[in-house]
Design a protein around this motif. Structure first.
Motif, mmCIF file in Angstrom:
data_model
loop_
_atom_site.group_PDB
_atom_site.id
_atom_site.type_symbol
_atom_site.label_atom_id
_atom_site.label_comp_id
_atom_site.label_asym_id
_atom_site.label_seq_id
_atom_site.Cartn_x
_atom_site.Cartn_y
_atom_site.Cartn_z
ATOM 1 N N VAL A 257 41.086 -54.060 5.670
ATOM 2 C CA VAL A 257 41.273 -53.127 4.539
ATOM 3 C C VAL A 257 40.544 -54.150 3.734
ATOM 4 O O VAL A 257 39.878 -53.780 2.413
ATOM 5 N N ILE A 258 41.199 -55.617 3.138
ATOM 6 C CA ILE A 258 40.392 -56.838 2.903
ATOM 7 C C ILE A 258 38.498 -56.509 3.347
ATOM 8 O O ILE A 258 38.186 -56.847 2.428
ATOM 9 N N LYS A 259 38.398 -56.402 4.256
ATOM 10 C CA LYS A 259 37.001 -56.926 4.899
ATOM 11 C C LYS A 259 36.262 -55.539 4.226
ATOM 12 O O LYS A 259 35.282 -55.705 3.721
ATOM 13 N N PHE A 260 37.094 -54.291 4.269
ATOM 14 C CA PHE A 260 36.463 -53.371 3.899
ATOM 15 C C PHE A 260 36.505 -53.081 2.387
ATOM 16 O O PHE A 260 35.127 -52.785 2.184
ATOM 17 N N ARG A 261 37.103 -53.255 1.976
ATOM 18 C CA ARG A 261 36.306 -53.860 0.628
ATOM 19 C C ARG A 261 35.698 -54.227 -0.226
ATOM 20 O O ARG A 261 35.129 -54.279 -1.112
ATOM 21 N N ASN A 262 35.860 -55.725 0.619
ATOM 22 C CA ASN A 262 34.343 -56.978 0.216
ATOM 23 C C ASN A 262 33.252 -56.859 0.166
ATOM 24 O O ASN A 262 32.640 -56.554 -0.425
ATOM 25 N N LEU A 263 33.194 -55.413 1.550
ATOM 26 C CA LEU A 263 31.944 -54.522 1.965
ATOM 27 C C LEU A 263 31.355 -54.349 1.041
ATOM 28 O O LEU A 263 30.441 -54.220 1.155
ATOM 29 N N THR A 264 32.668 -53.587 0.627
ATOM 30 C CA THR A 264 32.061 -52.566 -0.516
ATOM 31 C C THR A 264 31.606 -52.844 -1.629
ATOM 32 O O THR A 264 30.355 -52.372 -2.085
ATOM 33 N N TYR A 265 31.953 -53.604 -2.068
ATOM 34 C CA TYR A 265 31.784 -54.471 -3.625
ATOM 35 C C TYR A 265 30.807 -54.969 -2.654
ATOM 36 O O TYR A 265 29.796 -55.309 -4.162
ATOM 37 N N LEU A 266 30.606 -56.302 -2.539
ATOM 38 C CA LEU A 266 29.110 -56.359 -1.632
ATOM 39 C C LEU A 266 28.035 -55.405 -1.132
ATOM 40 O O LEU A 266 26.873 -55.905 -2.758
ATOM 41 N N ARG A 267 28.211 -54.369 -1.349
ATOM 42 C CA ARG A 267 26.961 -53.669 -0.567
ATOM 43 C C ARG A 267 26.133 -53.418 -2.231
ATOM 44 O O ARG A 267 25.344 -52.472 -2.496
ATOM 45 N N GLN A 268 28.045 -52.798 -2.793
ATOM 46 C CA GLN A 268 27.585 -52.233 -4.287
ATOM 47 C C GLN A 268 26.947 -52.919 -5.149
ATOM 48 O O GLN A 268 25.875 -52.824 -6.458
ATOM 49 N N LEU A 269 26.585 -54.225 -5.006
ATOM 50 C CA LEU A 269 26.644 -55.082 -6.108
ATOM 51 C C LEU A 269 25.411 -55.475 -5.614
ATOM 52 O O LEU A 269 23.837 -55.973 -6.011
ATOM 53 N N GLN A 270 24.746 -55.344 -4.098
ATOM 54 C CA GLN A 270 22.863 -55.687 -3.490
ATOM 55 C C GLN A 270 22.464 -54.119 -4.183
ATOM 56 O O GLN A 270 20.947 -54.909 -3.959
ATOM 57 N N SER A 271 23.057 -53.578 -4.273
ATOM 58 C CA SER A 271 22.296 -52.362 -4.755
ATOM 59 C C SER A 271 22.089 -52.311 -5.984
ATOM 60 O O SER A 271 20.605 -51.932 -6.641
ATOM 61 N N GLU A 272 22.348 -52.519 -7.177
ATOM 62 C CA GLU A 272 23.103 -53.005 -8.321
ATOM 63 C C GLU A 272 21.407 -54.073 -8.818
ATOM 64 O O GLU A 272 21.047 -54.352 -8.827
ATOM 65 N N LEU A 273 22.009 -55.617 -7.007
ATOM 66 C CA LEU A 273 20.217 -56.263 -7.400
ATOM 67 C C LEU A 273 19.062 -55.371 -7.227
ATOM 68 O O LEU A 273 18.726 -55.574 -7.830
ATOM 69 N N GLU A 274 19.293 -54.798 -6.141
ATOM 70 C CA GLU A 274 17.948 -53.668 -6.113
ATOM 71 C C GLU A 274 17.333 -53.393 -7.445
ATOM 72 O O GLU A 274 15.887 -52.963 -7.618
ATOM 73 N N ARG A 275 17.999 -52.345 -7.357
ATOM 74 C CA ARG A 275 17.715 -51.402 -8.787
ATOM 75 C C ARG A 275 17.441 -52.765 -9.791
ATOM 76 O O ARG A 275 16.484 -52.244 -10.608
ATOM 77 N N ALA A 276 18.145 -53.676 -10.055
ATOM 78 C CA ALA A 276 17.566 -54.358 -11.512
ATOM 79 C C ALA A 276 16.051 -54.568 -11.323
ATOM 80 O O ALA A 276 15.392 -55.379 -12.046
ATOM 81 N N ASP A 277 15.978 -55.778 -9.943
ATOM 82 C CA ASP A 277 15.001 -55.708 -9.755
ATOM 83 C C ASP A 277 13.468 -54.728 -9.290
ATOM 84 O O ASP A 277 12.740 -55.494 -9.920
ATOM 85 N N GLN A 278 14.320 -53.864 -9.002
ATOM 86 C CA GLN A 278 12.945 -52.851 -9.202
ATOM 87 C C GLN A 278 11.884 -52.239 -10.803
ATOM 88 O O GLN A 278 11.477 -51.863 -11.344
ATOM 89 N N GLN A 279 13.778 -53.052 -11.629
ATOM 90 C CA GLN A 279 13.261 -52.292 -12.835
ATOM 91 C C GLN A 279 12.648 -53.494 -13.635
ATOM 92 O O GLN A 279 11.643 -52.861 -14.490
ATOM 93 N N ARG A 280 12.718 -54.577 -13.208
ATOM 94 C CA ARG A 280 12.234 -55.986 -13.185
ATOM 95 C C ARG A 280 10.303 -55.161 -12.855
ATOM 96 O O ARG A 280 9.761 -55.925 -13.830
ATOM 97 N N ALA A 281 10.240 -54.989 -11.654
ATOM 98 C CA ALA A 281 8.711 -55.282 -11.171
ATOM 99 C C ALA A 281 8.206 -53.824 -12.513
ATOM 100 O O ALA A 281 7.018 -54.113 -12.819
ATOM 101 N N ILE A 282 9.202 -53.168 -12.248
ATOM 102 C CA ILE A 282 8.268 -51.792 -12.909
ATOM 103 C C ILE A 282 8.107 -52.567 -14.370
ATOM 104 O O ILE A 282 6.451 -51.987 -15.044
ATOM 105 N N GLU A 283 9.141 -53.026 -15.292
ATOM 106 C CA GLU A 283 8.315 -54.124 -16.932
ATOM 107 C C GLU A 283 7.322 -54.317 -16.392
ATOM 108 O O GLU A 283 6.960 -54.562 -17.615
ATOM 109 N N ALA A 284 7.932 -55.402 -15.326
ATOM 110 C CA ALA A 284 6.420 -56.301 -15.805
ATOM 111 C C ALA A 284 4.897 -55.909 -15.237
ATOM 112 O O ALA A 284 4.176 -56.004 -15.817
#
Length: 386
Positions: A257-284
């Protein structure tokens, strides 16, 4: 929450004969036990057969208790309460408890007069008599088909029975026949008596057999009870190993359960970072396009300005003597004029070419030569794409 509300609920509880004393200070801090006890008492005043209990141990039981009480009050008395305020168990819960308590207090204050009691008693008696009449009529109506069918059968048999009665009354019975029928009847009664005596004599044996069966069943029951007790105290051979593996399974599940929660949280952070990078690329990319477009417009404006200034310069006009000295030979196809003649004409009028070169040098000195380096050329080439 106000002092008036606290004082009102204490006075109403005292007027409604609440089983314990309530102080104003009881609701200064959250007191869920008191609120639950009062809520249970109020619900049972509205619905005495309600199955609710204020003994709540954990949060889930508290939530279930509050929901059940609110639902019962809404269904039985049409009183709508806020379960969130009741769960807070503070002054806001007092505001919700005041609503049903005021209704109970107003009901106790309305005392019916003697006339209303007499009218109500007479009305109840009349209604009871009418209900009894309806019940009797319903029973009689259910018996009517059976009685009618029975009467119809008896009327149909009456014709046959009438003929038999007439024949029996018209016939004379002899003494021998009467004696024979009496003997047959006596023999049948004697046979029935003997059977009854045999049954009475067999009662003792039947009782003994039943006692034996009961004793045998009792012994079997005691044996099964002892066996059941042994099975309860018996511990299987692999129970220790089973419990050990069960503890390991619980620990592994908690880790999962702990690992599953951590994995879910890391996937969410990864998706947020990818979304931010994509937004920065569009702005650039947008800023780069705006910069390129701005540079292109500036260069076009500079070019237009240079062309306007070039148009504003005076046009060189040769003097009249030079215009008169020019001679044209030959036709439009160039016939009649050789290269030697052209050279001679240039030598005869050297001032025209010299004046043109001097004008070009003055324009260069005035506006400067417009030169683009490699970066500007790349920017211009990229701007042309847009």
């Amino acid at each position: 929450m106000s002092y008036r509300e606290l004082r009102t609920i204490t006075e109403l509880a005292r007027a409604l004969a609440y089983p314990r004393l309530i102080s104003i200070e009881n609701f200064r801090t959250p007191n869920f036990a008191l609120v639950a006890e009062m809520l249970e008492w109020i619900v049972k005043r509205f619905e005495p057969s309600a199955l609710v209990s204020a003994d709540c141990v954990n949060e889930q039981e508290r939530v279930i208790f509050i929901k059940a009480c609110v639902t019962m009050l809404l269904q039985n008395a049409r009183i709508k309460l806020n379960p969130k305020k009741l769960y807070q168990a503070d002054g806001y819960a007092v505001q919700e408890l005041l609503v049903p308590m005021r209704i109970l207090h107003s009901a106790t204050r309305q005392r019916p007069s003697e006339e209303l009691n007499a009218q109500w008693t007479a009305m109840k008696a009349t209604l009871g008599a009418r209900m009894r009449e309806v019940t009797v009529a319903r029973q009689l109506s259910s018996q009517l088909p059976q009685v009618g069918a029975l009467l119809n059968d008896l009327l149909q048999k009456d014709l046959y029975m009438r003929r038999e009665r007439a024949r029996a009354t018209s016939r004379t019975v002899s003494v021998q026949e009467a004696e024979r029928s009496l003997k047959l009847t006596i023999a049948a009664v004697e046979t029935e008596r003997k059977e009854t005596e045999e049954k009475i004599a067999n009662i003792d044996s039947d009782e003994r057999s039943l006692d034996e069966k009961i004793e045998r069943k009792r012994r079997e029951f005691d044996h099964m009870q002892k066996r059941y007790a042994k099975l309860q105290s018996y511990r299987p051979a692999h129970m220790d190993e089973y419990e050990r593996y069960e503890e390991k399974l619980k620990a592994a599940y908690e880790l999962y359960v702990i690992k599953f929660r951590n994995l879910t949280y890391l996937r969410q952070l990864q998706s947020e970072l990818e979304r931010a990078d994509q937004q920065r690329a569009i702005e650039a990319e947008r800023s780069m396009r705006e910069t390129v477009e701005k540079l292109r417009l500036e260069q076009l404006n500079q070019k237009d300005a240079i062309e306007d200034e070039m148009e504003m310069l005076p046009v060189f006009q040769p003097p009249p003597e030079a215009q008169r000295a020019v001679k044209v030979f030959g036709n439009m196809m160039g016939a009649g004029l050789s290269d030697e003649d052209e050279d001679d004409s240039d030598e005869d009028h050297p001032g025209a070419s010299g004046l043109a070169e001097e004008e070009e040098e003055e324009e260069v000195e005035r506006f400067g030569a417009v030169q683009l380096d490699d970066d500007d050329k790349q920017v211009m080439s990229s701007g042309d794409e847009f």
